[in-house]
Design an enzyme around this catalytic site. Structure first.
Site, PDB file in Angstrom:
ATOM      1  N   HIS A 107      64.475 -31.736 -77.625  1.00 45.82           N
ATOM      2  CA  HIS A 107      65.411 -31.750 -78.766  1.00 45.82           C
ATOM      3  C   HIS A 107      66.474 -32.839 -78.652  1.00 45.82           C
ATOM      4  O   HIS A 107      67.267 -33.010 -79.567  1.00 45.82           O
ATOM      5  CB  HIS A 107      66.085 -30.388 -78.935  1.00 45.82           C
TER       6      HIS A 107
HETATM    7  C1  UD1 Z   1      72.994 -28.796 -79.584  1.00 49.44           C
HETATM    8  C2  UD1 Z   1      73.839 -29.379 -78.461  1.00 49.44           C
HETATM    9  C3  UD1 Z   1      72.985 -29.596 -77.236  1.00 49.44           C
HETATM   10  C4  UD1 Z   1      72.234 -28.353 -76.869  1.00 49.44           C
HETATM   11  C5  UD1 Z   1      71.425 -27.887 -78.067  1.00 49.44           C
HETATM   12  C6  UD1 Z   1      70.640 -26.632 -77.755  1.00 49.44           C
HETATM   13  C7  UD1 Z   1      75.687 -30.816 -79.193  1.00 49.44           C
HETATM   14  C8  UD1 Z   1      76.161 -32.213 -79.290  1.00 49.44           C
HETATM   15  N1  UD1 Z   1      74.416 -30.660 -78.839  1.00 49.44           N
HETATM   16  O1  UD1 Z   1      72.084 -29.776 -80.000  1.00 49.44           O
HETATM   17  O2  UD1 Z   1      73.818 -29.984 -76.161  1.00 49.44           O
HETATM   18  O3  UD1 Z   1      71.385 -28.603 -75.764  1.00 49.44           O
HETATM   19  O4  UD1 Z   1      72.328 -27.637 -79.131  1.00 49.44           O
HETATM   20  O5  UD1 Z   1      69.924 -26.162 -78.848  1.00 49.44           O
HETATM   21  O6  UD1 Z   1      76.455 -29.902 -79.422  1.00 49.44           O
HETATM   22  N2  UD1 Z   1      69.911 -26.675 -86.970  1.00 49.44           N
HETATM   23  C9  UD1 Z   1      69.262 -25.670 -87.661  1.00 49.44           C
HETATM   24  N3  UD1 Z   1      69.561 -24.399 -87.365  1.00 49.44           N
HETATM   25  C10 UD1 Z   1      70.482 -24.065 -86.406  1.00 49.44           C
HETATM   26  C11 UD1 Z   1      71.109 -25.111 -85.711  1.00 49.44           C
HETATM   27  C12 UD1 Z   1      70.817 -26.395 -85.988  1.00 49.44           C
HETATM   28  O7  UD1 Z   1      68.447 -25.929 -88.540  1.00 49.44           O
HETATM   29  O8  UD1 Z   1      70.735 -22.885 -86.170  1.00 49.44           O
HETATM   30  C13 UD1 Z   1      69.602 -28.078 -87.262  1.00 49.44           C
HETATM   31  C14 UD1 Z   1      70.789 -28.766 -87.899  1.00 49.44           C
HETATM   32  O9  UD1 Z   1      70.516 -28.918 -89.244  1.00 49.44           O
HETATM   33  C15 UD1 Z   1      70.877 -30.118 -87.209  1.00 49.44           C
HETATM   34  C16 UD1 Z   1      69.914 -30.036 -86.065  1.00 49.44           C
HETATM   35  O10 UD1 Z   1      69.299 -28.747 -86.070  1.00 49.44           O
HETATM   36  O11 UD1 Z   1      70.485 -31.138 -88.044  1.00 49.44           O
HETATM   37  C17 UD1 Z   1      70.634 -30.239 -84.777  1.00 49.44           C
HETATM   38  O12 UD1 Z   1      71.663 -29.276 -84.578  1.00 49.44           O
HETATM   39  P1  UD1 Z   1      73.022 -29.663 -83.839  1.00 49.44           P
HETATM   40  O13 UD1 Z   1      73.915 -28.513 -83.785  1.00 49.44           O
HETATM   41  O14 UD1 Z   1      73.518 -30.934 -84.395  1.00 49.44           O
HETATM   42  O15 UD1 Z   1      72.659 -30.044 -82.359  1.00 49.44           O
HETATM   43  P2  UD1 Z   1      71.410 -29.673 -81.452  1.00 49.44           P
HETATM   44  O16 UD1 Z   1      70.430 -30.795 -81.520  1.00 49.44           O
HETATM   45  O17 UD1 Z   1      70.947 -28.290 -81.711  1.00 49.44           O
END
Ligand code: UD1
Length: 364
Positions: A209
């Protein structure tokens, strides 16, 4: 004494579960200590958030800031605005943040500006790679922290080099491992096990991820293709993170032995890891869990903030170098993967140590 504990994302939930429990025990013993749980809402999908609260018996958050998705700046700003209001309405004596996600850093900034002390659990770890948003979060959070709770002596050394006073650094062990050891006998066989007829140590698990691996579609495609080619047809189970799903949807990348599934809950994911021949990942926390469960782990990153998982544990860093990945597979299939041992103080008692230190610091 009231402690506001912040969580935001999947890897935070298993870290705070044992801390909340240890605080409750002290409170029940008559000490003046209690916690308030604030969920920023950075992760909001049921299978990235709610499931963990249910499985790990974490009390419902007292407050949810519901920030959801956005760019790094949008998310940081939304969390800061929400957390500032939260602290105004519910004053506390200490803000506790865990790990290195956006929520960790954003809430640390707000707490400091509000004049509230900060405890950082998993302080002091560093990858040295400023292209990772998590590394920036670690640096900013530690620059504001008052009480540093560390998982390894590597972290203590990093903090010492930064000039942090030793009297504020507490080597307590690993709260993520507290949760792992507590729940090991509750792991649940996931549905995919029978559906695919999986056998112990005859399949692999992959998780990806990190923006550096998944945001660039062609790189993701060649990484997955190479892994499948080297896998000797062993089934590969791939619980797909939402960030990765968005990219994979455009790639049409299908192989007979590669099985995409939704993200799993804690108990079934770790069942799968414990029984796997190997895990391939770009996560940090999973390298700690495979070390404790003695499962070979191939980390698809060029750096790690958790060097003990390589020096002491079962983890090998290969990055995305095709030759290194090939070498790792050769070692794996020859049955000569290194035997790891468990880092100091990863014994299931880290949260108790944290709370005992707080009782001493605050003279409760
Ligand atoms: C985040 C953390 C990372 C951790 C990871 C575990 C930061 C900078 N990164 O990354 O350190 O290892 O979580 O999962 O805080 N999304 C969904 N549903 C959700 C959550 C996210 O669809 O419940 C999508 C969002 O639209 C977003 C993408 O996933 O575009 C990434 O989510 P984001 O919270 O930006 O960071 P992660 O890549 O999950």
């Amino acid at each position: 004494m009231t402690i506001t504990i912040v969580v935001g994302t999947r890897p935070n939930f298993m870290k705070i579960a044992p801390i909340i429990e240890a605080i409750k025990i002290k409170k029940n013993q008559g000490l003046d200590i209690s916690s308030r749980l604030v969920h920023t809402g950075q992760h909001y999908d049921k299978n990235l958030s709610d499931t963990f609260f249910e499985e790990l018996n974490i009390p419902r958050p007292d407050s949810n800031l519901e920030v959801k998705s956005g760019t790094q700046a949008e998310q940081t700003a939304a969390i800061m605005i929400g957390f500032e209001k939260e602290l105004e309405q519910n004053p506390c004596d200490l803000v506790m943040v865990v790990g290195d996600v956006t929520s960790t850093m954003a809430c640390a900034i707000v707490a400091k500006k509000a004049g509230i002390k900060i405890a950082h659990v998993e302080a002091g770890i560093r990858s040295g790679d400023l292209k990772m948003p998590e590394e920036i979060n670690r640096i900013v959070t530690d620059s504001l922290t008052n009480y540093f709770f560390t998982t390894t002596t590597y972290a203590n050394n990093n903090l010492e080099k930064l000039g942090v006073s030793k009297s504020n650094v507490f080597f307590v062990g690993n709260v993520m491992i507290d949760t792992l050891l507590k729940n090991e006998d509750r792991f649940i066989k996931p549905l995919i096990w029978n559906a695919l007829g999986l056998d112990q140590k005859k399949y692999m698990v992959i998780t990806l991820h990190r923006p550096s691996n998944v945001d660039e579609a062609q790189q993701l495609k060649s990484l997955i293709t190479q892994i499948v080619m080297l896998s000797q047809q062993y089934p590969i189970i791939f619980p797909v993170h939402p960030r990765t799903k968005k990219i994979l949807e455009g790639l049409d990348l299908n192989f007979k032995n590669l099985h995409y599934i939704d993200p799993l809950g804690y108990l079934s994911f770790n069942y799968l890891v414990k029984n796997a021949l190997a895990v391939l990942t770009d996560s940090g926390g999973i390298t700690e869990e495979t070390t404790v469960m003695n499962v070979p782990c191939i980390t698809l990153r060029n750096s790690t903030e958790r060097p003990e998982t390589c020096d002491i544990g079962t983890n090998v860093l290969v990055g995305t170098d095709p030759y290194k990945i090939e070498d790792a597979f050769k070692t794996l299939f020859s049955g000569k993967w290194k035997q790891g041992s468990i880092p100091e103080l990863w014994d299931g008692k880290a949260a108790k140590r944290i709370v005992s230190h707080l009782v001493e610091i605050y003279k409760l």
